[in-house]
Design a protein around this motif. Structure first.
Motif, PDB file in Angstrom:
ATOM      1  N   ALA A   1       0.875  -1.172   0.000  1.00  0.00           N
ATOM      2  CA  ALA A   1       0.000   0.000   0.000  1.00  0.00           C
ATOM      3  C   ALA A   1       0.911   1.220   0.000  1.00  0.00           C
ATOM      4  CB  ALA A   1      -0.898  -0.011   1.229  1.00  0.00           C
TER       5      ALA A   1
ATOM      6  N   SER B   1      -2.569  11.298   2.625  1.00  0.00           N
ATOM      7  CA  SER B   1      -2.641   9.890   3.014  1.00  0.00           C
ATOM      8  C   SER B   1      -3.742   9.693   4.047  1.00  0.00           C
ATOM      9  CB  SER B   1      -1.308   9.424   3.595  1.00  0.00           C
ATOM     10  OG  SER B   1      -1.064  10.078   4.830  1.00  0.00           O
ATOM     11  N   LEU B   2      -4.138   8.438   4.204  1.00  0.00           N
ATOM     12  CA  LEU B   2      -5.094   8.056   5.237  1.00  0.00           C
ATOM     13  C   LEU B   2      -4.326   7.543   6.441  1.00  0.00           C
ATOM     14  CD1 LEU B   2      -7.458   6.062   2.878  1.00  0.00           C
ATOM     15  CD2 LEU B   2      -8.058   8.183   4.065  1.00  0.00           C
TER      16      LEU B   2
ATOM     17  N   VAL C   1      -5.169   3.708  -2.404  1.00  0.00           N
ATOM     18  CA  VAL C   1      -6.562   4.081  -2.187  1.00  0.00           C
ATOM     19  C   VAL C   1      -6.697   5.515  -2.706  1.00  0.00           C
ATOM     20  CG1 VAL C   1      -8.382   4.451  -0.472  1.00  0.00           C
ATOM     21  CG2 VAL C   1      -6.661   2.649  -0.105  1.00  0.00           C
TER      22      VAL C   1
ATOM     23  N   ALA D   1      -6.521   2.750   5.937  1.00  0.00           N
ATOM     24  CA  ALA D   1      -6.118   2.293   4.594  1.00  0.00           C
ATOM     25  C   ALA D   1      -6.128   0.763   4.545  1.00  0.00           C
ATOM     26  CB  ALA D   1      -4.741   2.844   4.234  1.00  0.00           C
TER      27      ALA D   1
ATOM     28  N   ARG E   1     -10.265  13.404   8.429  1.00  0.00           N
ATOM     29  CA  ARG E   1      -9.305  13.059   7.370  1.00  0.00           C
ATOM     30  C   ARG E   1      -9.975  12.207   6.288  1.00  0.00           C
ATOM     31  NH1 ARG E   1      -3.680  10.338   9.439  1.00  0.00           N
ATOM     32  NH2 ARG E   1      -2.620  10.006   7.443  1.00  0.00           N
TER      33      ARG E   1
ATOM     34  N   VAL F   1      -3.043   4.684   8.725  1.00  0.00           N
ATOM     35  CA  VAL F   1      -2.592   3.373   8.244  1.00  0.00           C
ATOM     36  C   VAL F   1      -3.634   2.274   8.475  1.00  0.00           C
ATOM     37  CG1 VAL F   1      -1.206   2.968  10.355  1.00  0.00           C
ATOM     38  CG2 VAL F   1      -0.739   1.641   8.307  1.00  0.00           C
TER      39      VAL F   1
ATOM     40  N   MET G   1       1.895  -2.758   4.744  1.00  0.00           N
ATOM     41  CA  MET G   1       1.509  -1.414   5.177  1.00  0.00           C
ATOM     42  C   MET G   1       2.725  -0.685   5.758  1.00  0.00           C
ATOM     43  SD  MET G   1      -1.736  -1.599   4.418  1.00  0.00           S
ATOM     44  CE  MET G   1      -2.037   0.113   4.868  1.00  0.00           C
ATOM     45  N   GLY G   2       2.857   0.604   5.454  1.00  0.00           N
ATOM     46  CA  GLY G   2       4.012   1.378   5.905  1.00  0.00           C
ATOM     47  C   GLY G   2       3.776   2.091   7.237  1.00  0.00           C
ATOM     48  N   ALA G   3       4.844   2.654   7.758  1.00  0.00           N
ATOM     49  CA  ALA G   3       4.809   3.314   9.061  1.00  0.00           C
ATOM     50  C   ALA G   3       4.100   4.664   8.987  1.00  0.00           C
ATOM     51  CB  ALA G   3       6.222   3.495   9.588  1.00  0.00           C
ATOM     52  N   GLU G   4       3.691   5.157  10.152  1.00  0.00           N
ATOM     53  CA  GLU G   4       2.895   6.372  10.254  1.00  0.00           C
ATOM     54  C   GLU G   4       3.549   7.567   9.545  1.00  0.00           C
ATOM     55  OE1 GLU G   4       3.555   4.310  12.694  1.00  0.00           O
ATOM     56  OE2 GLU G   4       1.715   3.869  13.799  1.00  0.00           O
ATOM     57  N   LYS G   5       4.835   7.791   9.829  1.00  0.00           N
ATOM     58  CA  LYS G   5       5.473   8.966   9.221  1.00  0.00           C
ATOM     59  C   LYS G   5       6.270   8.580   7.987  1.00  0.00           C
ATOM     60  CE  LYS G   5       5.415  12.436  12.713  1.00  0.00           C
ATOM     61  NZ  LYS G   5       5.812  12.156  14.088  1.00  0.00           N
TER      62      LYS G   5
ATOM     63  N   GLY H   1       6.193   5.935   6.085  1.00  0.00           N
ATOM     64  CA  GLY H   1       5.537   5.202   4.999  1.00  0.00           C
ATOM     65  C   GLY H   1       6.325   3.948   4.644  1.00  0.00           C
ATOM     66  N   ILE H   2       6.199   3.536   3.388  1.00  0.00           N
ATOM     67  CA  ILE H   2       6.887   2.351   2.870  1.00  0.00           C
ATOM     68  C   ILE H   2       8.340   2.726   2.561  1.00  0.00           C
ATOM     69  CG2 ILE H   2       6.983   0.859   0.818  1.00  0.00           C
ATOM     70  CD1 ILE H   2       4.623   0.022   2.423  1.00  0.00           C
TER      71      ILE H   2
ATOM     72  N   MET I   1      -7.319   9.278  -3.446  1.00  0.00           N
ATOM     73  CA  MET I   1      -7.531  10.413  -2.552  1.00  0.00           C
ATOM     74  C   MET I   1      -8.025  11.587  -3.390  1.00  0.00           C
ATOM     75  SD  MET I   1      -6.291   9.159   0.370  1.00  0.00           S
ATOM     76  CE  MET I   1      -5.889  10.548   1.430  1.00  0.00           C
TER      77      MET I   1
HETATM   78  C1  LIG Z   1       0.137   7.775   7.108  1.00  0.00           C
HETATM   79  S1  LIG Z   1       0.655   6.789   5.802  1.00  0.00           S
HETATM   80  C2  LIG Z   1       2.353   7.296   5.518  1.00  0.00           C
HETATM   81  C3  LIG Z   1       2.447   8.577   4.799  1.00  0.00           C
HETATM   82  C4  LIG Z   1       3.872   8.871   4.368  1.00  0.00           C
HETATM   83  N1  LIG Z   1       4.117  10.273   4.575  1.00  0.00           N
HETATM   84  C5  LIG Z   1       4.071   8.503   2.908  1.00  0.00           C
HETATM   85  O1  LIG Z   1       4.266   9.412   2.103  1.00  0.00           O
HETATM   86  O2  LIG Z   1       4.070   7.329   2.572  1.00  0.00           O
HETATM   87  C6  LIG Z   1       0.995   5.215   6.525  1.00  0.00           C
HETATM   88  C7  LIG Z   1       0.759   4.052   5.610  1.00  0.00           C
HETATM   89  O3  LIG Z   1      -0.630   3.925   5.363  1.00  0.00           O
HETATM   90  C8  LIG Z   1      -0.845   3.414   4.060  1.00  0.00           C
HETATM   91  N2  LIG Z   1      -1.663   4.392   3.327  1.00  0.00           N
HETATM   92  C9  LIG Z   1      -2.162   5.566   3.785  1.00  0.00           C
HETATM   93  N3  LIG Z   1      -2.905   6.177   2.844  1.00  0.00           N
HETATM   94  C10 LIG Z   1      -2.884   5.368   1.766  1.00  0.00           C
HETATM   95  C11 LIG Z   1      -3.480   5.428   0.469  1.00  0.00           C
HETATM   96  N4  LIG Z   1      -4.255   6.453   0.101  1.00  0.00           N
HETATM   97  N5  LIG Z   1      -3.232   4.411  -0.387  1.00  0.00           N
HETATM   98  C12 LIG Z   1      -2.469   3.365  -0.026  1.00  0.00           C
HETATM   99  N6  LIG Z   1      -1.881   3.251   1.179  1.00  0.00           N
HETATM  100  C13 LIG Z   1      -2.092   4.235   2.069  1.00  0.00           C
HETATM  101  C14 LIG Z   1       0.515   3.187   3.437  1.00  0.00           C
HETATM  102  O4  LIG Z   1       0.922   1.853   3.655  1.00  0.00           O
HETATM  103  C15 LIG Z   1       1.383   4.146   4.241  1.00  0.00           C
HETATM  104  O5  LIG Z   1       2.734   3.737   4.253  1.00  0.00           O
END
Ligand SMILES: C[S@@+](CC[C@H](N)C(=O)[O-])C[C@H]1O[C@@H](n2cnc3c(N)ncnc32)[C@H](O)[C@@H]1O
Ligand SMILES: C[S@@+](CC[C@H](N)C(=O)[O-])C[C@H]1O[C@@H](n2cnc3c(N)ncnc32)[C@H](O)[C@@H]1O
Lengths: 191, 191
Positions: A96, A147-148, A139, A153, B38, A150, A118-122, A124-125, A141
């Protein structure tokens, strides 16, 4: 545990999807971890993979609503370890990740053995995780925020996986190993 | 604000969906409220409705990622007030509620003017709210735990609404009143 609840547990275990999983890559907020476990339970994931964050790692707390009793967590020190574990089970990896090559999460086949990464809060992946994946999924937007949360998402993607798997009849196959079912049923009496 | 970001804001505002909203009925955890805002931003909801919890009400904090700047919140003292507000705009009310009469959330038309009603963390949807709704909708659960986190459930439903509205071309209609767009553009320069 009442006999009714025991029946329910048995039914739930029989619907479990051993070829579907989630990898949480350094997700560090306990409440997000708790919500991820709860999402896994809701779509029948019996076992998830957790890559430890660099700093802290407290066990979830808060609102898993007891789902951590029903979903096993395998903790890994590195992403590579988690990737190897799911590859050994023949799973594809869908990250994701909002990259340029990502496809809409609706347009992906979740009926094949697969792991949602799934990636970390700040952060990400990570670059490494992005490369390890077979596909990046996103997903869509339509707003200002990019982003949403985690666990939101993950829930969105997993419920689409559930929808596809239900259509394909995968919840009717009773695929969990008998000994795993027996262990859960046994433990449920003594917890 | 850079000219690029200003352009982006304008584009986002033009896609806003004035006939889609969310009602949060006494959701009291600030982090859940933040995640709901959000989610609203992500699907283009310009204005949401908040029914105050009985006890505390702190403004969101945490992880709205600034989305509360882009999504207006109307705070109501009672559910009836919120219901009246959305009815006055001709909206149907879909309550996310695991009742006996609930239908799968996929099988619902979100392209009509509608409000998604979400219940509180512990109490869920009140009897009064259940009655006020046109329909109860549910996200199917296949596990031991009986509900999802409120913001996860909302995200899942809203992204389905987004999918349907995209297909129907509703994001291309530029339906926000010119003065609302002008106000946002103006404020964005001074915040
Ligand atoms: C808060 S987001 C990380 C945001 C980070 N600043 C970035 O640019 O990746 C945390 C994780 O939620 C998942 N995620 C959040 N919004 C998403 C979206 N619209 N589509 C896919 N994955 C999403 C992804 O795995 C992401 O690494
Ligand atoms: C944590 S749940 C409340 C659980 C509460 N014990 C009950 O029985 O309703 C909070 C809110 O999230 C929404 N929700 C959670 N899981 C849901 C699901 N599977 N389907 C529809 N709505 C759900 C509902 O609006 C619910 O009121």
């Amino acid at each position: 545990m009442t006999p009714e609840r025991e029946q329910r547990l048995l039914q739930v275990l029989r619907r479990r999807q051993p070829d579907l999983t989630l990898i949480a890559d350094k997700v560090h907020k306990p409440r997000n971890m708790a919500a991820l476990v709860r999402n896994c339970d809701a779509v029948g994931i019996p076992k998830m993979h957790v890559v430890k964050p660099d700093h802290e790692y407290r066990r979830y707390r808060g609102t898993s609503r007891g789902s951590d009793r029903w979903v096993e967590s395998v903790v890994h020190s590195t992403l590579t370890e988690a990737v190897d574990a799911v590859r050994a089970q023949g799973m594809k990896i869908y990250a994701a990740h909002l990259s340029d090559t990502a496809v809409d999460f609706h347009d992906v086949d979740y009926t094949v053995p697969c792991a949602i990464l799934m990636g970390a809060e700040k952060a990400g992946i990570s670059e490494e995780a992005a490369q390890a994946a077979d596909l990046h999924i996103t997903v869509p937007m339509m707003g200002m925020v990019e982003s949403l949360n985690v666990s939101t998402a993950a829930g969105i993607i997993l419920i689409e996986a559930q929808r596809q798997r239900k259509l394909a009849g995968l919840y009717e196959l009773d695929r969990m190993p008998a000994e795993v079912i027996a262990r859960h049923m046994f433990e449920s009496r003594y917890q």
